[in-house]
Write an enzyme that holds these catalytic residues in place. Structure first.
Site, short mmCIF file in Angstrom:
data_model
loop_
_atom_site.label_atom_id
_atom_site.label_comp_id
_atom_site.label_asym_id
_atom_site.label_seq_id
_atom_site.Cartn_x
_atom_site.Cartn_y
_atom_site.Cartn_z
N GLU A 281 0.83 -1.21 0.00
CA GLU A 281 0.00 0.00 0.00
C GLU A 281 0.86 1.26 0.00
O GLU A 281 0.51 2.27 -0.60
CB GLU A 281 -0.93 0.00 1.22
N THR B 176 -5.17 11.19 -7.41
CA THR B 176 -4.92 10.99 -5.98
C THR B 176 -4.51 12.32 -5.35
O THR B 176 -4.93 12.63 -4.23
CB THR B 176 -3.79 9.95 -5.78
P1 ADP Z 1 -7.90 1.94 -5.25
O1 ADP Z 1 -8.39 3.35 -5.45
O2 ADP Z 1 -8.71 0.91 -5.95
O3 ADP Z 1 -7.66 1.59 -3.81
P2 ADP Z 1 -5.20 1.82 -5.36
O4 ADP Z 1 -5.02 2.78 -4.25
O5 ADP Z 1 -5.22 0.40 -5.09
O6 ADP Z 1 -6.55 2.04 -6.03
O7 ADP Z 1 -4.05 2.26 -6.34
C1 ADP Z 1 -3.68 1.68 -7.48
C2 ADP Z 1 -2.24 2.17 -7.76
O8 ADP Z 1 -1.32 1.13 -7.39
C3 ADP Z 1 -2.01 2.44 -9.22
O9 ADP Z 1 -1.18 3.57 -9.34
C4 ADP Z 1 -1.28 1.21 -9.73
O10 ADP Z 1 -0.44 1.49 -10.81
C5 ADP Z 1 -0.48 0.78 -8.51
N1 ADP Z 1 -0.22 -0.70 -8.50
C6 ADP Z 1 0.97 -1.32 -8.48
N2 ADP Z 1 0.81 -2.66 -8.45
C7 ADP Z 1 -0.50 -2.89 -8.50
C8 ADP Z 1 -1.28 -4.08 -8.51
N3 ADP Z 1 -0.73 -5.30 -8.50
N4 ADP Z 1 -2.61 -3.94 -8.53
C9 ADP Z 1 -3.18 -2.72 -8.54
N5 ADP Z 1 -2.51 -1.55 -8.52
C10 ADP Z 1 -1.17 -1.64 -8.50
#
Ligand code: ADP
Length: 309
Positions: free
Chosen positions: A129, A182
């Protein structure tokens, strides 16, 4: 040593209105699939990603980073290959990165014979995270790993509590396919709050936890209120107020922003109400011309699940 497992890595809804950064819950019908295998040659590799354009480099992918955090604490670490079949869109606000981090560490721990506790796994997944958002928050990885509703009572030291899930609770989620940067969703939040707002917010967190344990759906509904973040962030989500009104008019217990958005969640008692809420939300979004997905799911009390071993 060659061991392999296929898992379901669930989507999650963080914050739940009143519990910014501390509350979350786990979904059952929305999630990724992952195949994790262990072998003798050391090193963590992302060998395949389908369904999303995400980095294959281990140190740039949250799954790789989280597994490396786990292996650092394990004597004689094996090699790990990770395949990711993405169904949760990145940046949707329903824990896309958390599903990958949580799923990967859960599967490796399982294949190693469970040397680590769920609390340890939350800490490893939080490293993923940190890569995704710059902040090692646990409100998505905790429910993905523990299932049901979870509370992060404390970050230092980490103290994550699994809460009770009433049988009839159902979640409806709409994911408007718009990009909320973000940086924008962060910049609208203030770093200070008034004591008056604090009192109202922690009263609601207590009320929600009590409502879950006593299966008091009315109390759950009254507690799904956010006087701190929602008024600021909802401005970034098209038709947020109309969606909320539509959901509440169909009997939802409460409705708010899922994680940092743009997804919006509504909790309801029973499948029928959750489906009516989905229809009403769909009607609101049909008028916008924007693309969107809607999910209706029961609360997944288990978290990550084995599909095939
Ligand atoms: P959400 O708003 O669904 O919580 P996230 O906070 O999970 O979204 O953020 C996604 C970010 O994490 C993107 O910038 C993405 O490129 C990065 N990332 C890196 N590895 C992964 C992965 N395995 N799955 C999803 N996002 C990933």
């Amino acid at each position: 040593m060659n061991k392999r497992i296929k898992i379901f890595a669930p989507a999650t809804v963080a914050n739940l209105s009143c519990g910014f950064d501390v509350l979350g819950c786990c979904l059952d019908t929305v999630g990724d699939e992952m195949v994790i295998s262990l072998h003798e040659d050391p090193g963590v590799k992302i060998t395949k990603i389908e369904g999303a354009d995400l980095p294959l480099e281990t140190h740039k992918n949250v799954a790789g980073v989280a597994v490396e955090a786990l292996l650092k604490k394990y004597d004689q670490p094996p090699g790990v290959d990770i395949e990711i079949y993405k169904k949760i869109k990145a940046g949707s606000g329903i824990g896309s990165s958390a599903a990958s981090s949580a799923g990967a560490v859960w599967a490796v721990n399982h294949l190693l014979g469970n040397p680590f506790s769920p609390q340890d796994l939350v800490a490893f997944a939080m490293e993923g995270e940190k890569l995704a958002s710059g902040n090692a928050h646990a409100d998505n990885v905790a429910p993905a790993l523990l299932g049901g509703f979870t509370l992060v009572r404390s970050y230092t030291p980490l103290d994550v509590i699994k809460l009770y899930t009433p049988e009839d609770l159902m979640m409806t989620v709409i994911h408007p396919q718009i990009e909320v940067k973000t940086s924008d969703s962060r910049s609208v939040i203030k770093t200070n709050i008034t004591l008056k707002d604090g009192i109202r917010q922690w009263g609601n967190v207590g009320g929600l936890v009590a409502g879950l344990y006593t299966e008091d759906y009315g109390l759950i509904g009254r507690s799904l209120e956010d006087v701190i973040i929602e008024p600021l962030r909802s401005i970034l989500i098209p038709e947020f107020n109309a969606v909320k009104e539509a959901a509440m008019s169909k009997g939802a217990l409460g409705c708010g922003i899922s994680g940092s958005g743009p997804s919006i969640f509504a909790l309801s008692k029973g499948t029928e109400t959750a489906n009516h809420v989905a229809t009403a939300i769909r009607e609101v979004y049909d008028t916008t011309g924007l693309a969107f997905d809607i999910h209706v799911s029961k609360i997944n009390d288990q978290g990550v699940k084995i599909i095939d071993s």
